[in-house]
Design a protein around this motif. Structure first.
Motif, mmCIF file in Angstrom:
data_model
loop_
_atom_site.group_PDB
_atom_site.id
_atom_site.type_symbol
_atom_site.label_atom_id
_atom_site.label_comp_id
_atom_site.label_asym_id
_atom_site.label_seq_id
_atom_site.Cartn_x
_atom_site.Cartn_y
_atom_site.Cartn_z
ATOM 1 N N ALA A 78 -9.390 -0.469 1.483
ATOM 2 C CA ALA A 78 -9.428 0.729 0.641
ATOM 3 C C ALA A 78 -8.212 0.783 -0.280
ATOM 4 O O ALA A 78 -7.130 0.316 0.080
ATOM 5 C CB ALA A 78 -9.471 1.964 1.524
ATOM 6 N N TYR A 133 -18.952 -0.187 1.163
ATOM 7 C CA TYR A 133 -18.671 -1.336 0.297
ATOM 8 C C TYR A 133 -19.964 -2.095 0.055
ATOM 9 O O TYR A 133 -20.800 -2.214 0.965
ATOM 10 C CB TYR A 133 -17.705 -2.303 0.974
ATOM 11 N N ILE A 152 -12.887 -3.388 5.128
ATOM 12 C CA ILE A 152 -11.465 -3.056 4.988
ATOM 13 C C ILE A 152 -11.022 -3.238 3.534
ATOM 14 O O ILE A 152 -11.689 -3.912 2.757
ATOM 15 C CB ILE A 152 -10.585 -3.913 5.920
ATOM 16 N N PHE A 209 -9.821 8.728 1.265
ATOM 17 C CA PHE A 209 -10.028 7.900 2.459
ATOM 18 C C PHE A 209 -10.339 8.817 3.630
ATOM 19 O O PHE A 209 -9.600 9.754 3.902
ATOM 20 C CB PHE A 209 -8.755 7.102 2.738
ATOM 21 N N GLU A 250 0.845 -1.204 0.000
ATOM 22 C CA GLU A 250 0.000 0.000 0.000
ATOM 23 C C GLU A 250 0.881 1.255 0.000
ATOM 24 O O GLU A 250 0.575 2.253 -0.669
ATOM 25 C CB GLU A 250 -0.933 -0.031 1.214
ATOM 26 N N ASN A 266 -0.854 1.086 13.523
ATOM 27 C CA ASN A 266 -1.559 -0.060 12.937
ATOM 28 C C ASN A 266 -1.239 -0.282 11.455
ATOM 29 O O ASN A 266 -1.322 -1.393 10.961
ATOM 30 C CB ASN A 266 -3.068 0.053 13.161
ATOM 31 N N PHE A 267 -0.897 0.796 10.749
ATOM 32 C CA PHE A 267 -0.373 0.661 9.376
ATOM 33 C C PHE A 267 0.958 1.401 9.346
ATOM 34 O O PHE A 267 1.066 2.499 8.820
ATOM 35 C CB PHE A 267 -1.365 1.222 8.350
ATOM 36 N N ARG A 296 -7.732 -2.143 12.781
ATOM 37 C CA ARG A 296 -7.778 -1.179 11.684
ATOM 38 C C ARG A 296 -8.864 -0.172 12.028
ATOM 39 O O ARG A 296 -9.875 -0.539 12.633
ATOM 40 C CB ARG A 296 -8.191 -1.846 10.377
ATOM 41 N N CYS A 297 -8.666 1.062 11.578
ATOM 42 C CA CYS A 297 -9.749 2.046 11.741
ATOM 43 C C CYS A 297 -10.963 1.568 10.974
ATOM 44 O O CYS A 297 -12.085 1.918 11.289
ATOM 45 C CB CYS A 297 -9.354 3.403 11.198
ATOM 46 N N ILE A 331 0.448 4.218 6.292
ATOM 47 C CA ILE A 331 -0.094 5.534 6.672
ATOM 48 C C ILE A 331 0.982 6.625 6.667
ATOM 49 O O ILE A 331 0.745 7.708 6.128
ATOM 50 C CB ILE A 331 -0.887 5.462 7.996
#
Ligand code: UN1
Length: 497
Positions: free
Chosen positions: A448, A440, A446, A454, A109, A155-156, A286-287, A160
């Motif tokens: 994206a 979705y 999850i 986002f 990502e 978390n990412f 995850r958010c 991120i």
């Protein structure tokens, strides 16, 4: 055999790695094993000030660097990261605990977004519109904001930071980057990529340490013109208020309490896979994680039964083992918080159907493993409304579509949402009805993709979006330009028409 001493990593200021004397240090640990991974500087306000000074000094030169050239440096960064994908993915998994396939996804990502932003170097488009007067051009151009702060979560830990840094850089801003402390090694890997790609000294600076010291000093520094923050609601609110006093642009990406609606006409097998991936992927941290299944009463027993059956063989364990489906939660703090919520759920009368405890015995004893947990609950309990950020799923029974939407929307957050149905009319209605930044259809909450904006509504943020085309909005100022080539004074609104 004794483990090698963890490497000490400095701050990155003005193109140099520095280990300031007289400051504290902190370490990061593998949440699956307890192994210490790296040691980092607890920066003081003076260290942050030095980083902002470096960024301020570097800004004019970077602003003047043609945007396509900035894009080329980004493209190089993407290539470098692609070459390191496997090793950085392993750092992500070891430091944050997500399973290795998701560790690779995190890095992918990041690569995708850097590449996407590299192309922006040749766009960064403004608009040209007609003037009401003769011989006059009206247009807009995009200019960088100046020094921007990128404050990122664990978390990412590669994706991120890159959503923010790559966008900020291609737009011509200089950056001070402050990562979450427990994934500082991932952040270090991110900075190395840009250093190796040839980002000039001072254009990207890196400071580590507590949010209450380092984040606070960054947000309070008047030279920092914009702040891009992803994290919890409480910290986000503080950043917003503090930034507001100096009228800074503050971009917030905060929590979620994301629902999947499963209707009576859904493909239940498809929904099952989606709910499991959404709820327990990244251990629910995850958010965008699925934390609620809003389940139509006609398929309630059947779908719940399928979920419980599938969880009997769900593999929780070593996140580096490719057959593992879920790793640990990211830290002792997370473990504590999630177990507290499980306790709250039981006290408020939700029915625990599976999990609900820390996993112990053997290798589990060294890490922060929580068993995948499912509660049946009525809508309105704390576990059905508050963000838990862990592998805890609330299942809520509803009577029809209208009730499903009411329940889905009745929370303080609005990041992601999903509906499983075979009814195309209902699917399109849900796209309009669900109060969320992302919806979705027949897919989990999850996943994206970087070329789309986002972000979310309500307490998920303050109205902005990142990634996709929105990233350019986030990191540029619009300058409106009027060029009058009539060689006389023309008066808009006043000259005779
Ligand atoms: C986050 O949890 O803050 O859509 C980011 C997803 C990922 C990004 C999540 N691509 O789940």
């Amino acid at each position: 055999m004794s483990a090698p001493a963890p490497t000490e990593h400095g701050l990155f200021v003005d193109g140099k790695w520095v280990l300031p004397a007289g400051t504290g240090r902190f370490s990061t640990r593998n949440p699956a094993t307890g192994e210490v991974l790296g040691t980092f500087v607890s920066a003081r306000p003076a260290d942050v000030e030095a980083a902002v000074t470096a960024a301020s000094k570097a800004f004019p030169g970077w602003k003047e660097t043609p945007a396509p050239k900035r894009g080329e440096i980004l493209l190089k960064a993407a290539e470098i990261l692609r070459g390191r994908k496997e090793s950085v993915a392993r750092v992500v998994t070891r430091e944050m605990g997500k399973v290795i396939a998701e560790g690779r996804g995190d890095v992918q990502e990041a690569i995708d977004f850097i590449e996407y932003m590299a192309g922006e170097g040749r766009r960064l488009a403004g608009e040209t519109v007609p003037s009401e007067l003769h011989h006059k051009f009206c247009l807009t151009i995009r200019q960088p904001k100046g020094v921007v702060a990128c404050i990122t979560p664990w978390n990412f830990p590669t994706a991120i930071p890159n959503w923010k840094i790559a966008a900020a850089l291609v737009c011509g801003n200089s950056v001070v980057f402050k990562p979450a402390s427990n994934t500082a090694l991932c952040a270090y890997e991110v900075v190395k990529v840009y250093e190796d790609a040839g980002v000039p000294p001072g254009v990207l600076n890196f400071v580590t340490g507590a949010g209450s010291v380092v984040g606070d000093a960054l947000v309070g520094d008047p030279r920092v013109r914009a702040i891009s923050f992803t994290g919890g609601v409480e910290a986000g609110r503080e950043v917003y208020v503090k930034g507001a006093r100096q009228l800074k642009m503050v971009h917030l990406e905060l929590g979620g309490k994301n629902p999947v609606i499963v209707m009576d006409d859904a493909d239940l097998h498809l929904a099952l896979e989606g709910v499991l991936f959404g709820a327990f992927g990244t251990s629910g941290q995850r958010c965008t994680a699925t934390s609620r299944v809003v389940l139509h009463e006609k398929v309630y027993d059947e779908f719940l039964g399928m979920l419980l059956e599938r969880l009997k063989t769900f593999r929780v364990g070593d996140p580096l083992d490719p057959s593992t489906e879920m790793g640990p939660v990211a830290s002792a703090d997370q473990e504590k918080k999630v177990l507290e919520y499980i306790d709250i759920g039981q006290k408020e009368g939700a029915r625990l159907r599976v999990g609900g405890h820390k996993l112990t015995g053997g290798a589990y004893d060294r890490g922060h493993f929580i068993s995948p947990t499912i509660f049946e609950t009525r809508h309105g309990t704390r576990i059905s409304k508050e963000e838990i950020f862990g592998p805890v799923l609330s299942v809520i029974k509803v009577h029809d579509y209208e009730e499903a939407v009411r329940v889905a929307n009745d929370v303080d957050y609005g990041l992601s949402s999903s509906i499983y149905t075979r009814d195309v009319n209902r699917a399109f209605r849900a796209v309009g009805d669900l109060e969320a930044g992302i919806t979705y259809v027949n897919a989990p909450t999850i996943g994206a993709e970087v070329q789309l904006p986002f972000g979310g509504v309500k307490n998920t943020g303050n109205g902005g979006r990142e990634a996709g085309s929105a990233a350019i909005e986030e990191f540029t100022e619009i300058k409106t330009v009027f060029i009058d080539f009539s060689a006389r004074l023309q008066k808009a609104q006043i000259d005779p028409r």
